[in-house]
Design an enzyme around this catalytic site. Structure first.
Site, PDB file in Angstrom:
ATOM      1  N   CYS A 204      45.203  50.107  37.482  1.00  0.00           N
ATOM      2  CA  CYS A 204      44.758  48.767  38.121  1.00  0.00           C
ATOM      3  C   CYS A 204      43.172  48.879  37.593  1.00  0.00           C
ATOM      4  O   CYS A 204      42.847  49.373  36.492  1.00  0.00           O
ATOM      5  CB  CYS A 204      44.494  48.849  39.763  1.00  0.00           C
ATOM      6  SG  CYS A 204      43.880  50.400  40.400  1.00  0.00           S
TER       7      CYS A 204
ATOM      8  N   CYS B  81      35.018  44.913  48.346  1.00  0.00           N
ATOM      9  CA  CYS B  81      34.485  43.804  47.401  1.00  0.00           C
ATOM     10  C   CYS B  81      34.467  44.117  45.923  1.00  0.00           C
ATOM     11  O   CYS B  81      34.728  43.377  45.134  1.00  0.00           O
ATOM     12  CB  CYS B  81      33.046  43.307  47.634  1.00  0.00           C
ATOM     13  SG  CYS B  81      32.697  42.729  49.240  1.00  0.00           S
TER      14      CYS B  81
END
Length: 487
Positions: free
Chosen positions: A445, A289
């Site tokens: 990222c 998540c």
């Protein structure tokens, strides 16, 4: 043509589509058609030997193909085929006679009056709730609504297991905590809030990670286990310990807009979590998540379903989700139900079990235990720290920076001032030709996991001058630019 439903976690490898029309007369043929249309999906569905991965379940309508003819299962044009991957949780919990149930005080009768006037609950049902004990593993997204509603419902004893602290990024969904609790241990924050909700509930706190060394000793003292975890090693541990101790395990999981719920209870005639997912996915293959995000309301919906299932088990009313997997799609506001079967060959709850004690779950899930941080930060040749990258950029060195996050993440914060280019990881293999192998390239990222995969793609393509930004853009915000928003 048959239609195959793509789960949210895999849509980035299928052109961000929710469903794909495919050709084929069997489950294997329609999957082959799917991976032909979307080749990037193949490694997520099949291992290196071409075998369907064990943590990926395929259903034709509402039937698991493993209970039918596996990949030879016939598929008609009107059938729906669903891919259900693992996503990084009446039978009485314990038989008690009416005479052994605790009495309700005058204050409790007033508090639970709306339960007491329901014939399905009544005085005896409420006394069962007061006599019951439930262990909540995690006080985060799922644990927050679970704790609030179970405490309000009058569960006599709640055990809370957590070792994390409250962060600003938790507050969008972890409603048991508030802004004033940021920096506090979650278990203390949760205990304070639940005590305020209902002072009649006994709260046991375990400020520790659930491990193979302590799980049996903690779980054995509770009637029901509720899984509110966010990692596979704890999920398998909770499942195994629950089966070995004969406890129901109320399962729930969430990702972006999708949720799952079930009750794993071999003692009640149903399967366990290993029957559904015999093995975990390799580390990093299923996004967490923290990487993929989650709708803040979603854990409330799934957590309340888990709380409902626990109460049904205790009062012995209704039909629990034993042998059923409930799927929820918040975008479509639709529920689906799939049948689950107990696997007779399950190594834990099958006919000839081989797992008779808890194991090393980090090793089982392929997780390398964290090493002590060295006094001087060591960086391998394939990595560069934010401070090192900043120094190189300031010196005038020409570096091509590639951001492999999603466009909506780019909008939060990026390195555009240094010429950073956005190529989302799902598009990366097909866009490698946009890059020059003679350039110095740094990929990044959010935290470093997705960019490590992009690094591997470039390595396989023959690129030599490539490095991964250690810790991702969050580390850049911590170490270089404190004004950059974090998420």
């Amino acid at each position: 043509m048959p239609k195959i439903v793509i789960p949210t976690a895999l849509r980035q490898y299928a052109g961000n589509t929710a469903a794909v029309d495919v050709q084929g007369a069997t489950a294997g043929e329609v999957l082959a058609s799917l991976t032909t249309q979307h080749p990037d999906l193949k490694k997520h569905l099949y291992d290196a030997n071409g075998k369907l991965r064990s943590f990926v379940n395929v259903f034709v309508n509402d039937e698991d193909i493993r209970g039918l003819q596996n990949e030879n299962t016939p598929v008609k044009e009107t059938d729906d085929v669903s891919i259900i991957p693992a996503i990084a949780g009446g039978v009485g919990a314990e038989a008690r006679t009416a005479s052994s149930l605790p009495d309700l005080s005058k204050d409790e009768i007033a508090r639970y009056s709306r339960h007491l006037i329901m014939p399905e609950v009544g005085m005896d049902g409420q006394r069962k709730l007061k006599a019951a004990s439930i262990l909540l593993i995690g006080t985060g997204g799922l644990g927050s609504p679970l704790g609030l509603y179970l405490a309000a419902a009058g569960i006599g004893r709640l055990g809370l297991v957590d070792f994390d602290v409250v962060d600003h990024s938790n507050l969008q969904r972890q409603i048991v905590h508030g802004t004033k609790d940021v920096g506090r241990p979650k278990i203390q924050s949760a205990k304070d809030r639940l005590s305020d909700i209902n002072p009649h509930v006994q709260l046991d706190t375990y400020e520790t990670a659930l491990r193979a060394e302590n799980a049996l000793d903690i779980i054995k003292n509770y009637d029901i286990v509720i899984d509110g975890t966010d990692n596979f090693q704890t999920r398998y541990l909770a499942n195994d310990a629950s089966v070995l101790l004969g406890k129901p395990n109320v399962y729930g999981s969430i990702f972006r807009f999708d949720g799952q719920a079930s009750v794993f209870y071999p003692g009640g005639g149903g399967p366990c979590y290993r029957c559904l997912y015999p093995e975990p996915p390799p580390p990093g293959l299923v996004p967490s998540c923290a990487e993929g995000g989650v709708l803040g309301i979603l854990p409330g919906i799934i957590g309340v379903i888990q709380a409902t299932e626990a109460i049904k088990l205790i009062i012995g009313e209704g039909e629990p989700l034993i042998g059923r997997l409930l799927l929820f799609d918040a975008l479509k506001m639709k529920f689906r139900e799939l049948k689950l079967r107990k696997n007779p060959e399950c190594p834990l709850c099958g006919e000839n079990p081989t797992i008779k004690e808890l194991i090393d779950y980090d090793a089982f899930c392929g997780i390398t235990p964290p090493q002590p941080e060295p006094k001087v930060e060591a960086v391998s040749d394939w990595e560069v720290t934010p401070a090192q990258l900043k120094a190189e950029l300031d010196s005038g060195k020409q570096i091509t920076i590639i951001d492999v996050r999603e466009p909506h993440e780019w909008q939060i914060g990026n390195l555009e001032q240094y010429g950073s280019k956005l190529i989302p990881l799902g598009q990366f293999p097909s866009r490698v030709n946009e890059l020059n192998s003679d350039d110095e390239i740094v990929v990044h990222c959010k935290m470093g996991g997705r960019s490590a995969k992009a690094y591997g793609v470039l390595k396989e393509a023959g690129f030599k001058k490539i490095r991964n930004l250690k810790g991702g853009i969050l580390a850049w915000a911590d170490q270089v630019d404190p004004n950059m928003p974090k998420y």
